[in-house]
Enzyme design. Structure first.
Site, PDB file in Angstrom:
ATOM      1  N   SER A 184       0.833  -1.197   0.000  1.00 48.21           N
ATOM      2  CA  SER A 184       0.000   0.000   0.000  1.00 48.21           C
ATOM      3  C   SER A 184       0.875   1.257   0.000  1.00 48.21           C
ATOM      4  CB  SER A 184      -0.957  -0.045   1.190  1.00 48.21           C
ATOM      5  OG  SER A 184      -1.969   0.915   1.068  1.00 48.21           O
ATOM      6  N   ASP A 196     -10.468  -3.621  -4.513  1.00 46.56           N
ATOM      7  CA  ASP A 196      -9.587  -2.628  -3.903  1.00 46.56           C
ATOM      8  C   ASP A 196      -9.635  -1.359  -4.749  1.00 46.56           C
ATOM      9  OD1 ASP A 196      -7.527  -1.116  -2.830  1.00 46.56           O
ATOM     10  OD2 ASP A 196      -5.979  -2.642  -3.085  1.00 46.56           O
ATOM     11  N   HIS A 252      -7.973  -5.126  -0.408  1.00 45.60           N
ATOM     12  CA  HIS A 252      -6.767  -4.415  -0.007  1.00 45.60           C
ATOM     13  C   HIS A 252      -6.241  -4.990   1.308  1.00 45.60           C
ATOM     14  CE1 HIS A 252      -4.139  -0.863  -0.163  1.00 45.60           C
ATOM     15  NE2 HIS A 252      -4.227  -0.854   1.154  1.00 45.60           N
TER      16      HIS A 252
END
Length: 319
Positions: free
Chosen positions: A162, A260, A290
């Site tokens: 991320s 996501d 995610h």
């Protein structure tokens, strides 16, 4: 005649049950401390963690000092092991060495490498570019001290999830441009690289588990307060690495999740890397959300998805 709509796969049932049982969602109105507390609730049972040699250190480089890192050695230790510098996710605002301890261990085991997990400064207390500065200093330190750790300074990779994927992409570019350690690979788990919020997945997955559009807006407000990101093409490359010249970068694996908001961001970066002549493998996981790497020890489908990226990392480091 209208073409029939192809239904996309649902979220993996084991993962969905886990998310329903232990929701970790928050809103921008909750504030950063609530968000941090929610992330800390995601704890892996200790008995599932591989036992490794681990060492806490404080490192620095070129005027930046007191950067905490945690060093992990793989189960089988030998001389001149490859080294992975890991940058945790959490919207540049959450997370740290403890929240991503299971992930760092998985990379040490899966890649058969030393892992240096970096505890960079977080927003909003330390907005952009403080976290980038810490991350770069840590990478430079690893480049100069890999041998002392038992590592091979010619086999260093970056990895991150991320926001950590964003940082990893930035580090790969800085290492190329500013004379950093030569990197052999970049492993980017569901990264944010483009800052283009008009991509379809940001709308399609606006209410997705773990990371939704409201949370994304909160992260950006904390990390780059007051910055106008409406024209993503004008953003600095240390914030939006997709705006950079991508030629000459190390090979990459980009793992994305179907459910996501960042899915299309990672896919676009993969396309840009390919166009620049960089070898890249893109793996979009159809039943994942995610953050799936954090669930690899408890969700079989997440373990399988994570294994694909770790296998690519291992191949690159042990070629």
């Amino acid at each position: 005649m209208t073409e029939p709509t192809v239904a996309r796969p649902d979220i993996d049932p084991v993962l969905k049950m886990l998310l329903d049982t232990f929701p970790v969602t928050f809103t921008a109105a909750d504030g950063v401390e609530v968000a941090r507390a929610r992330l800390r609730q995601l704890k892996t049972p200790p008995e599932l963690l591989p036992e490794l040699r681990i060492e806490e250190r404080t490192v620095g480089y070129d005027g930046l000092t007191d950067i905490p890192v945690r060093v992990y050695w793989p189960p089988v230790v030998r001389d001149n092991l490859p080294v992975v510098v890991y940058y945790h996710g959490g919207g540049w605002s959450l997370g740290g060495l403890d929240t991503h301890d299971p992930v760092a261990r998985a990379h040490a085991v899966g890649a058969q490498a030393i892992v240096v997990s970096v505890d960079y400064r977080l927003a909003p207390e330390h907005p952009y570019p403080a976290g980038i500065d810490d991350s770069w200093a840590a990478l430079r330190w690893v480049g100069e001290n890999a041998a002392e750790l038992g590592g091979d300074p010619s086999r260093i990779a970056v990895a991150g999830d991320s926001a950590g994927g964003n940082i990893s992409a930035v580090m790969a570019q800085l290492a190329r441009d500013v004379g950093g350690p030569p990197l052999v690979f970049q492993l980017l788990w569901y990264p944010t690289t483009m800052a283009d919020l008009s991509l379809p997945s940001f709308t399609e997955n606006a209410d997705a588990p773990i990371l939704d559009r409201d949370v994304i807006d909160a992260f950006l407000a904390w990390y780059v307060p007051g910055l106008d990101i409406s024209d993503h093409t004008m953003l600095p490359t240390t914030l939006a690495p997709g705006n950079a010249d991508l030629s000459g970068l190390p090979p990459a694996f980009i793992g994305t999740a179907e459910h996501d908001p960042l899915r299309d961001d990672g896919a676009c970066y993969a396309e840009l890397l390919t166009a620049a002549g960089v070898s890249v493998e893109l793996s979009n996981e159809p039943t994942m959300v995610h953050g799936y790497v954090n669930f690899a020890l408890v969700v079989p489908a997440a373990a399988e998805a994570t294994g694909r990226g770790l296998a690519a990392l291992k191949r690159a480091l042990h070629a």
